[in-house]
Design an enzyme around this catalytic site. Structure first.
Site, PDB file in Angstrom:
ATOM      1  N   LEU A 192      30.296  89.990  63.096  1.00 12.67           N
ATOM      2  CA  LEU A 192      28.789  89.734  62.909  1.00 12.67           C
ATOM      3  C   LEU A 192      28.387  91.217  63.260  1.00 12.67           C
ATOM      4  O   LEU A 192      28.913  91.869  64.155  1.00 12.67           O
ATOM      5  CB  LEU A 192      28.345  88.820  64.055  1.00 12.67           C
ATOM      6  CG  LEU A 192      28.317  87.223  63.539  1.00 12.67           C
ATOM      7  CD1 LEU A 192      27.898  86.639  64.998  1.00 12.67           C
ATOM      8  CD2 LEU A 192      27.636  87.293  62.414  1.00 12.67           C
ATOM      9  N   ASP A 193      27.303  91.699  62.653  1.00 12.52           N
ATOM     10  CA  ASP A 193      26.546  93.019  62.969  1.00 12.52           C
ATOM     11  C   ASP A 193      26.050  92.941  64.287  1.00 12.52           C
ATOM     12  O   ASP A 193      25.869  92.016  64.827  1.00 12.52           O
ATOM     13  CB  ASP A 193      25.356  93.167  61.876  1.00 12.52           C
ATOM     14  CG  ASP A 193      25.927  93.296  60.321  1.00 12.52           C
ATOM     15  OD1 ASP A 193      26.854  93.543  60.090  1.00 12.52           O
ATOM     16  OD2 ASP A 193      25.162  92.673  59.628  1.00 12.52           O
ATOM     17  N   GLN A 194      26.076  94.241  64.625  1.00 14.76           N
ATOM     18  CA  GLN A 194      25.478  94.439  66.182  1.00 14.76           C
ATOM     19  C   GLN A 194      24.265  93.546  66.419  1.00 14.76           C
ATOM     20  O   GLN A 194      23.897  93.239  67.564  1.00 14.76           O
ATOM     21  CB  GLN A 194      25.415  95.855  66.509  1.00 14.76           C
ATOM     22  CG  GLN A 194      24.988  96.088  67.828  1.00 14.76           C
ATOM     23  CD  GLN A 194      24.826  97.436  68.138  1.00 14.76           C
ATOM     24  OE1 GLN A 194      25.200  98.522  67.270  1.00 14.76           O
ATOM     25  NE2 GLN A 194      24.663  98.138  69.264  1.00 14.76           N
TER      26      GLN A 194
ATOM     27  N   ARG B 126      26.265  92.074  55.451  1.00 16.63           N
ATOM     28  CA  ARG B 126      25.160  91.774  55.477  1.00 16.63           C
ATOM     29  C   ARG B 126      24.524  91.238  54.431  1.00 16.63           C
ATOM     30  O   ARG B 126      23.278  91.325  53.935  1.00 16.63           O
ATOM     31  CB  ARG B 126      24.301  93.401  55.719  1.00 16.63           C
ATOM     32  CG  ARG B 126      24.777  94.134  57.155  1.00 16.63           C
ATOM     33  CD  ARG B 126      24.245  95.431  57.160  1.00 16.63           C
ATOM     34  NE  ARG B 126      22.634  95.193  57.615  1.00 16.63           N
ATOM     35  CZ  ARG B 126      22.359  95.134  58.699  1.00 16.63           C
ATOM     36  NH1 ARG B 126      23.252  95.223  59.608  1.00 16.63           N
ATOM     37  NH2 ARG B 126      20.936  95.273  58.969  1.00 16.63           N
TER      38      ARG B 126
END
Length: 198
Positions: A39-41, A138
């Site tokens: 998961l992205d930051q 994303r």
């Protein structure tokens, strides 16, 4: 071993960081486990971790096509027609996407983000629920932007039959693999823990 974890906003999906940013090690003090996917930051929600290579592959490799469900708070108020390209599949810079399900939902019962989203008085926000069977970098953010409604906040709610139910940001639970296929979330949270370095 399989662990479900609610990754908070701003936490890296890794166990070390030379710049001292928050990582999984601040929340999951279990040795030799690795994330099954990322998961992205700046994204939140369900992350699966395991100490078993085949388990990691089963939940992270695209060939298994586990549906992933996200809640996205977007800028603006999309209509059903606005969302139709996502349902059909649209073309991003890295090629066409598979068709996805998407619908407008009431604001989900999730805690406020540690860093509030930007707010503009003249422009409303809308929550969408999207379910994808692929996991490009994303992807949800790029899909909503492609139809004109940038994502402001993104929470992954489910991977296959596993959900965030019963967790809060920063908590995790070790799942019982024998019962995993028979339920969407564990019936008990007696193993639920929260750990944050001070």
């Amino acid at each position: 071993m399989l662990i479900r974890f609610w990754k908070p906003y701003g936490v890296l999906t890794q166990f070390t960081d030379r710049d001292g940013r928050p990582t999984l090690a601040d929340y999951v003090p279990i040795p030799r486990v690795y994330s099954a996917g990322r998961l992205d930051q700046d994204s939140e929600g369900l992350l699966l971790l395991s100490d078993d290579g085949p388990t990691i592959a089963r939940y992270s490799h695209p060939r298994f096509e586990h549906p992933k469900t996200y809640w996205a708070q977007v800028d603006g108020a999309p209509t059903d027609a606005d969302l139709e390209p996502i349902r059909r599949g649209l073309t991003l810079a890295d090629g066409p996407t598979r068709p996805a399900t998407v619908r407008v939902i009431d604001p989900p019962n999730v805690p406020e983000r540690s860093v509030p989203i930007r707010a503009r008085r003249a422009i409303p926000t809308t929550w969408l629920e999207l379910t994808l069977t692929e996991g490009r970098n994303r992807q949800v953010r790029r899909m909503t932007a492609a139809v004109g409604f940038p994502t402001l906040r993104l929470v992954r709610w489910a991977i296959g039959e596993i959900t965030l139910a019963g967790l809060t940001p920063g908590t995790y639970e070790v799942l019982d693999a024998r019962n995993l296929s028979a339920r969407s979330a564990p019936k008990t949270n007696q193993n639920r823990k929260k750990c944050r370095k001070t």
